[in-house]
Scaffold this motif. Sequence first.
Motif, short mmCIF file in Angstrom:
data_model
loop_
_atom_site.label_atom_id
_atom_site.label_comp_id
_atom_site.label_asym_id
_atom_site.label_seq_id
_atom_site.Cartn_x
_atom_site.Cartn_y
_atom_site.Cartn_z
N LEU A 332 7.74 -6.33 -8.49
CA LEU A 332 7.77 -6.07 -7.13
C LEU A 332 7.30 -4.57 -6.93
O LEU A 332 7.81 -3.71 -7.30
CB LEU A 332 9.20 -6.27 -6.64
CG LEU A 332 9.19 -6.15 -5.22
CD1 LEU A 332 8.77 -7.56 -4.53
CD2 LEU A 332 10.86 -6.38 -4.89
N ASN A 333 6.09 -4.59 -6.29
CA ASN A 333 5.58 -3.05 -6.08
C ASN A 333 5.29 -3.14 -4.69
O ASN A 333 4.44 -3.12 -4.01
CB ASN A 333 4.19 -3.04 -6.55
CG ASN A 333 3.55 -1.81 -6.44
OD1 ASN A 333 4.30 -0.97 -6.96
ND2 ASN A 333 2.30 -1.67 -6.36
N THR A 334 6.67 -2.68 -4.01
CA THR A 334 6.67 -2.49 -2.53
C THR A 334 7.77 -1.18 -2.55
O THR A 334 7.78 -0.56 -3.28
CB THR A 334 7.23 -3.62 -1.79
OG1 THR A 334 7.52 -3.37 -0.32
CG2 THR A 334 8.40 -4.03 -2.37
N GLY A 335 8.54 -1.27 -1.51
CA GLY A 335 9.37 -0.16 -1.24
C GLY A 335 10.41 -0.58 0.09
O GLY A 335 10.41 -1.65 0.55
N GLY A 336 11.20 0.46 0.21
CA GLY A 336 12.03 0.43 1.59
C GLY A 336 13.14 -0.62 1.27
O GLY A 336 13.55 -0.74 0.21
#
Length: 495
Positions: A332-336
């Motif tokens: 999972l390469n996202t954020g928040g």
Amino acid sequence: MSLLRAKIQDVFNEPACEQNRGKDAKARKEGCSKPLTPGAAAGGCAFDGAKIVLQPITDVAHLVHGPLACEGNSWDNRGAASSGPTLWRTSFTTDLTELDVVMGRGERKLFKAIIEIKEAYGPPAIFVYPTCVTALIGDDIEAVCKRAAEKYGLAVVPVNAPGFVGSKNLGNKLAGEALLERVIGTLEPDDAGPYDINILGEFNLSGEFWLVKPLLDRLGIRVRACIPGDARYVDIACAHRARAAMVVCSTALINLARKMDERWDIPFFEGSFYGITDTSDALRNIAELLVKQGADPEILGRTEVLIAEEEAIAWKKLAAYRPRLAGKRVLLNTGGVKSWSVVHALMEIGIEIVGTSVKKSTVEDKERIKQILKDDNHIFEQMAARELYAMLSERKADIMLSGGRTQFIALKAKTPWLDINQERQHPYAGYDGMVELVRQIDIAIHNPIWAQVREPAPWDCQPAREERPRTKSETPTLHAVQEFAGTTAGNFGDC
């Protein structure tokens, strides 16, 4: 400019930020945001952040005061959806040129643009966004907006978040400050009730909030204002009469939630609508807050009945995917908020998380990830493109979930990829959204194209048969070459 500087410092000093709560007074004044690196615009500027938060307000005209490129870069950069007005899809800009800057015609041009928008579209409000150029040359945006509002009886809201003042996240918060100071509380609703809530930081990407709102409707809970997803100006102006609030994306509008609690006694909590368990917990927390604010306690029982029904339906639908996805590895390469909410959602059906990015996550988000994964080795602040490619090409993950910026890394590594960020085409919130997310992951992983693209190309393989050595005098004829090609077509060894 001094007022803007004071506002920025106030936003940096956010008492509701989990990281700031443990600091002393001196350290707290330093703020909790990373310092801005000159020239580093990756991730967006403050203007972009403010536009992201406010543009989904669907019936408002959003006017960018600056060069044309500023509006071109910020328009339609998120897949927010509207159930009614489409004015927010129209771009408005003063299109400032070099001559306008030299001749000092910026303020006059802005005032004229406001008049033209009012006469042509008649919106309930116009939001005006200064950019780096107009802020640096000293155009008095607030004075122009005030004069236009007084002369034409129209709400003209200046959003002081020029790009150079900081990051996109800072722009998110400055947009919240603009709503708090100039919009929220300016109108009084005639139908306020004990079951009114606000949803903050929900952008209705791909219409996913429409999968959650019917659940609240069944409980008799009315969303007074969803800020900013599918919002109307009047709803936001009356948002101060809600009884409770839920913050979906804490890094964006936590300052707005805290100050609304201080001014109008609207308690809030941070939650997520991603995943079955998190959606159920969010519904429970909303009901509990409303009861504390004076609502009938019977709503707690109705909430549990609804949760039981919806969870049973969702788990029944997911049962078909569990054996196909159990043990599959996801990067999972996202954020928040997605850095922990999506992780929790996927682990519920047996998917293994090999890594999750926390680049844009708060300290509280990171703590939640640690509690879920029980291992810090799967958490990374930022992973370079080369490292991502190496991890995927070595088949350490079966699929990568990320935004559009890194999709080509996965495709180059011949690894399935699914868009999980704001550009996504499918809604993933709520119970039905979780089923849709799992369905899309299943489709991506089991797509037969991946087995094909991972096979070596025919020209990289060696023929299985050995060709008889020829003497120098032997020259193959065209017929012989064609015959040889026909007999050897497809006759390659294992590659």
